[in-house]
Write a protein that holds these residues in place. Sequence first.
Motif, PDB file in Angstrom:
ATOM      1  N   HIS A  43      -4.981  27.512  15.960  1.00 37.53           N
ATOM      2  CA  HIS A  43      -5.714  26.463  15.235  1.00 37.53           C
ATOM      3  C   HIS A  43      -7.028  27.004  14.676  1.00 37.53           C
ATOM      4  O   HIS A  43      -7.463  26.599  13.594  1.00 37.53           O
ATOM      5  N   GLY A  44      -7.645  27.943  15.414  1.00 35.94           N
ATOM      6  CA  GLY A  44      -8.857  28.570  14.914  1.00 35.94           C
ATOM      7  C   GLY A  44      -8.600  29.394  13.661  1.00 35.94           C
ATOM      8  O   GLY A  44      -9.398  29.363  12.708  1.00 35.94           O
ATOM      9  N   LEU A  55       2.912  26.839  11.729  1.00 34.49           N
ATOM     10  CA  LEU A  55       3.524  27.644  12.790  1.00 34.49           C
ATOM     11  C   LEU A  55       3.627  26.860  14.091  1.00 34.49           C
ATOM     12  O   LEU A  55       2.877  25.911  14.329  1.00 34.49           O
ATOM     13  N   GLN A  56       4.541  27.299  14.945  1.00 38.36           N
ATOM     14  CA  GLN A  56       4.689  26.733  16.285  1.00 38.36           C
ATOM     15  C   GLN A  56       4.451  27.827  17.311  1.00 38.36           C
ATOM     16  O   GLN A  56       4.369  29.015  16.974  1.00 38.36           O
ATOM     17  N   ILE A  60       4.312  32.588  17.402  1.00 36.33           N
ATOM     18  CA  ILE A  60       3.113  33.402  17.583  1.00 36.33           C
ATOM     19  C   ILE A  60       3.055  34.133  18.929  1.00 36.33           C
ATOM     20  O   ILE A  60       2.175  34.960  19.135  1.00 36.33           O
ATOM     21  N   THR A  61       3.982  33.826  19.836  1.00 40.55           N
ATOM     22  CA  THR A  61       3.972  34.462  21.158  1.00 40.55           C
ATOM     23  C   THR A  61       5.292  35.189  21.402  1.00 40.55           C
ATOM     24  O   THR A  61       6.253  35.039  20.648  1.00 40.55           O
ATOM     25  N   MET A  81       0.628  40.422  27.465  1.00 38.05           N
ATOM     26  CA  MET A  81       0.852  39.244  26.631  1.00 38.05           C
ATOM     27  C   MET A  81       0.038  39.396  25.360  1.00 38.05           C
ATOM     28  O   MET A  81      -1.064  39.952  25.375  1.00 38.05           O
ATOM     29  N   GLY A  82       0.614  38.928  24.274  1.00 31.75           N
ATOM     30  CA  GLY A  82      -0.068  39.010  22.990  1.00 31.75           C
ATOM     31  C   GLY A  82       0.223  37.771  22.160  1.00 31.75           C
ATOM     32  O   GLY A  82       1.275  37.144  22.318  1.00 31.75           O
ATOM     33  N   VAL A  83      -0.701  37.437  21.303  1.00 35.35           N
ATOM     34  CA  VAL A  83      -0.506  36.319  20.375  1.00 35.35           C
ATOM     35  C   VAL A  83      -0.787  36.844  18.972  1.00 35.35           C
ATOM     36  O   VAL A  83      -1.840  37.434  18.716  1.00 35.35           O
ATOM     37  N   TYR A  84       0.172  36.638  18.072  1.00 39.92           N
ATOM     38  CA  TYR A  84       0.066  37.135  16.703  1.00 39.92           C
ATOM     39  C   TYR A  84       0.247  35.977  15.737  1.00 39.92           C
ATOM     40  O   TYR A  84       1.329  35.380  15.656  1.00 39.92           O
ATOM     41  N   VAL A  85      -0.801  35.671  15.011  1.00 41.48           N
ATOM     42  CA  VAL A  85      -0.776  34.573  14.047  1.00 41.48           C
ATOM     43  C   VAL A  85      -0.761  35.163  12.644  1.00 41.48           C
ATOM     44  O   VAL A  85      -1.718  35.818  12.218  1.00 41.48           O
ATOM     45  N   CYS A  86       0.351  34.967  11.938  1.00 37.97           N
ATOM     46  CA  CYS A  86       0.462  35.474  10.578  1.00 37.97           C
ATOM     47  C   CYS A  86       1.357  34.544   9.768  1.00 37.97           C
ATOM     48  O   CYS A  86       2.094  33.737  10.337  1.00 37.97           O
ATOM     49  N   PRO A  87       1.301  34.623   8.447  1.00 43.42           N
ATOM     50  CA  PRO A  87       2.142  33.752   7.621  1.00 43.42           C
ATOM     51  C   PRO A  87       3.628  33.897   7.966  1.00 43.42           C
ATOM     52  O   PRO A  87       4.122  34.999   8.162  1.00 43.42           O
ATOM     53  N   LYS A  88       4.297  32.759   8.115  1.00 42.54           N
ATOM     54  CA  LYS A  88       5.741  32.687   8.367  1.00 42.54           C
ATOM     55  C   LYS A  88       6.128  33.182   9.758  1.00 42.54           C
ATOM     56  O   LYS A  88       7.313  33.333  10.055  1.00 42.54           O
TER      57      LYS A  88
END
Length: 222
Positions: A43-44, A55-56, A60-61, A81-88
């Motif tokens: 959300h940030g 995205l859901q 992203i995880t 653990m990693g979180v990746y926020v990118c288009p699609k």
Amino acid sequence: MENLLDFLKRLSENNNKPWFDEHKSEYLEAKKTFDSFALDFMHGVEEFDPRVHGLQLKDITYRIYRDLRFTLDKRPYKTWMGVYVCPKGKKSGMAGYYIHMEPDNDEFFLAAGLYNPTKEVVKSVREEIMLEGEHFHKTLEQCKDFTLPWDEALKKVPKGYDENDKYSQYYRLKTYTLLKPVSRKQLLAKDFLKKALADLKRCYDYNETLNRCFDYAYEVEG
């Protein structure tokens, strides 16, 4: 977050199914902590990068279960653990924003950009540098405390590109990831997410440039 790091550390020392099954409730608690963090992070990012909307959590995880089909390392679980926020979503191959947590190796970092892009995308990025090198360089200047993977770069400028170009050093890159290490203490600080988002926001122009290159590569291919 402390419970998450503690669980991952103990998992690295007991990476087998019987131990995991016995401590499944602890894993679920740790996952709950991480999932909440991941959504807050997403959300940030949405506040400064409009491409990532829609995205859901699954986009992203990553699953904790390792794919053992093509590896000699048969440990069943990831210890990071990693979180990746990118288009699609994470499988799109597009540039995005990443946070990595791996207490076993004391490896914590922020990342932005493209990781292991296809040859078509690399070609498109190099063409962007050839035509708009000044702009590309300025986007990197905004991310000065992040580092590019020069240790993985080609020794020489690849054929077809002029080594006398002002920004020819960027032609040598094979991947366009930016990294910024963080400490465990920084990760556990109350304001970590706020600071991480502020750091990664400075990488927006860089990511947007790379994602335009990505779009162009596959428009041409299509």
